[in-house]
Design a protein around this motif. Structure first.
Motif, PDB file in Angstrom:
ATOM      1  N   LEU A 266       0.834  -1.203   0.000  1.00  0.00           N
ATOM      2  CA  LEU A 266       0.000   0.000   0.000  1.00  0.00           C
ATOM      3  C   LEU A 266       0.866   1.250   0.000  1.00  0.00           C
ATOM      4  CD1 LEU A 266      -2.663   1.598   0.403  1.00  0.00           C
ATOM      5  CD2 LEU A 266      -2.400   1.222   2.858  1.00  0.00           C
ATOM      6  N   VAL A 267       1.881   1.263   0.854  1.00  0.00           N
ATOM      7  CA  VAL A 267       2.788   2.417   0.922  1.00  0.00           C
ATOM      8  C   VAL A 267       3.465   2.639  -0.425  1.00  0.00           C
ATOM      9  CG1 VAL A 267       4.868   3.325   2.007  1.00  0.00           C
ATOM     10  CG2 VAL A 267       3.163   2.120   3.390  1.00  0.00           C
ATOM     11  N   ASP A 268       3.930   1.550  -1.021  1.00  0.00           N
ATOM     12  CA  ASP A 268       4.622   1.642  -2.307  1.00  0.00           C
ATOM     13  C   ASP A 268       3.704   2.215  -3.391  1.00  0.00           C
ATOM     14  OD1 ASP A 268       7.200   1.294  -3.213  1.00  0.00           O
ATOM     15  OD2 ASP A 268       6.778  -0.631  -4.182  1.00  0.00           O
ATOM     16  N   CYS A 269       2.443   1.789  -3.374  1.00  0.00           N
ATOM     17  CA  CYS A 269       1.484   2.256  -4.373  1.00  0.00           C
ATOM     18  C   CYS A 269       1.087   3.718  -4.117  1.00  0.00           C
ATOM     19  CB  CYS A 269       0.254   1.362  -4.367  1.00  0.00           C
ATOM     20  SG  CYS A 269      -0.712   1.430  -5.887  1.00  0.00           S
ATOM     21  N   LEU A 270       0.939   4.081  -2.843  1.00  0.00           N
ATOM     22  CA  LEU A 270       0.619   5.472  -2.508  1.00  0.00           C
ATOM     23  C   LEU A 270       1.734   6.409  -2.945  1.00  0.00           C
ATOM     24  CD1 LEU A 270      -0.932   5.069   1.069  1.00  0.00           C
ATOM     25  CD2 LEU A 270      -2.127   5.752  -1.022  1.00  0.00           C
TER      26      LEU A 270
END
Length: 461
Positions: free
Chosen positions: A272-276
């Motif tokens: 999720l962090v990577d995509c955000l």
């Protein structure tokens, strides 16, 4: 320095207003769907026995292959098809005007390419195949949703279809037709452009739009986003929505990124962090719809798309601007949807940055000022970039009769971008005039290939 602060404050205020207006409208549509669906669900439960009897009567095996070609209504950006959003109709019930209309639910934010692939399998049946090469390049699964039963499995050159596309849906129709001509579907070597009998565009995004730059796409490349903009906020919301992967919500509305596997079950918290941060997902590869709607992206698409000699084309271009003392301004202010009014004004004032090369040779700001709040009118008439396709303007539908294939007939209509969708009452009598003329054209004035061939031979003689 003071001037810079004023400009920054104005931009933040504009971003806040735009975000609030779009969010409120989205919530309004969503709540309307839920409110309309609850009594419908109760009714279905009460009359379940009758409903089951109704289904049994509709046996697909009794379908006559000589029936009229189906009319396929393809939604635009943030759109949805039949089966989503409860009882709300994207085309405001226009599908009820004909007995054989299909309304597919495609990815609302996925790229034009991906949506065209989805539309093919929606009609023919089978598991959506996005193509091995494309999937690897864009970082998503090659295979997507399974259609156990196609909605028009007999689809071929002898059983063609009509496509009516709104906004980006018009480009989806064109890309699909080109894929059919290029035989790009594995296991279907007999496809051809003649599988599509006609394409009708409602406010079609043929040549891109300057709104993409106002919403946050960089005019330098038409692919990347500005650090702070409406599209960045939209991106963050979509990432969280897909990561949470709540079945009840996604059954109601789906942005279409399931093949990117963004769910928490697949990527976890760090995913999720990577995509955000924009390091993974469709925003990292550019495989989503907004790059296709920039002028540069539309030109890239159009460079591989043809207008075919045996297909009939018609386009309705919408406009909500007029000239006042030589200046382009919004027209019919009270008739413009509140969500679009600010964008109509901004697009009529848009100037391409002087320090950025123009998107194409010969670009002029004044050509792109007329708009409907989402697309520029010049973009909606017919494909014209990078090469202009054959076209013919009409003021009355009867002027183009008898219709000739291979020509884009286009008509400019007073209205904003969502006048002919979602809310039938807004368009009033215009709604019936537009859709009645579309369906009448498909049923009475566009002939199947066998009849058309005889007519053409007679003309040549």
């Amino acid at each position: 320095m003071i001037g810079w602060w004023w400009v920054s404050a104005f931009q933040l205020a504009e971003l806040f207003v735009s975000s609030v207006v779009h969010l409120l409208y989205g919530l309004y549509v969503y709540s309307s769907a839920v409110a309309g669906d609850l009594p419908q669900a109760l009714s279905d439960r009460i009359f379940k026995a009758n409903a089951s009897l109704e289904v049994k009567k509709q046996d697909p095996s009794t379908t006559n292959v000589d029936d009229l070609p189906p009319i396929v209504l393809v939604h635009g950006i943030f759109g949805f098809g039949k089966g989503k959003f409860g009882s709300v109709s994207y085309f405001a019930g226009a599908e009820k005007k004909d007995e054989k209309v299909l309304v597919p639910d495609l990815g609302s934010l996925t790229s034009i390419y991906d949506r065209a692939r989805e539309l093919f399998y929606y009609l023919k049946g089978g598991r959506v195949d996005y193509g091995e090469e494309h999937s690897k390049a864009c970082g998503h699964s090659q295979f997507g949703r399974l259609y156990e039963q196609g909605h028009y499995p007999e689809w071929d050159e002898d059983h063609p279809i009509h496509i009516v596309g709104h906004s980006a849906g018009a480009q989806v129709a064109r890309v699909l037709q080109q894929m059919l001509a290029d035989k790009e579907f594995k296991g279907y070597e007999n496809t051809s452009e003649n599988w599509v009998l006609s394409i009708t565009s409602l406010s079609g995004a043929f040549n891109g739009t300057t709104r993409t730059y106002l919403d946050g796409m960089l005019p330098e490349d038409g692919r990347n986003l500005k650090p702070l903009c409406l599209l960045q906020l939209c991106r963050l919301g979509v990432v969280i929505y897909d990561w949470l992967d709540i079945p009840l919500l996604k059954a109601y509305y789906n942005f279409g990124f399931d093949h990117f596997n963004l769910s928490w079950r697949n990527v976890g918290l760090w995913g999720l962090v990577d995509c955000l941060l924009g390091n993974t997902g469709p925003w990292a590869s550019g495989d989503w719809i907004l790059p296709d709607l920039t002028i540069q992206g539309a030109m890239k698409l159009n460079s591989n798309l043809q207008t075919f000699p045996n297909t009939f084309y018609f386009s309705y271009a919408t406009k909500r601007t007029r000239k006042f003392l030589g200046v382009t301004v919004p027209s019919g202010i009270l008739s413009i949807h509140p969500m679009l009014f600010l964008r109509v004004l901004q697009m009529s004032l848009y100037r391409h940055p002087l320090d950025v090369p123009p998107p194409y040779k010969g670009y002029r700001d004044e050509d792109w000022l007329d708009n409907d709040g989402a697309l520029n009118t010049i973009s909606m008439t017919h494909p014209r970039l990078p090469i202009e396709h054959p076209s013919c303007p009409v003021s009355n539908d009867s002027e183009c009769l008898p219709l000739q294939p291979g020509i884009w007939y286009y008509k400019i209509v007073e209205g904003d971008h969502i006048l002919f969708i979602l809310n039938r009452e807004r368009a009033g009598v215009q709604f019936d005039v537009i859709y009645d003329s579309i369906f009448e054209r498909c049923r009475k004035h566009i002939l199947k290939k066998s009849t058309q061939t005889i007519a053409n031979k007679g003309t040549m003689s």
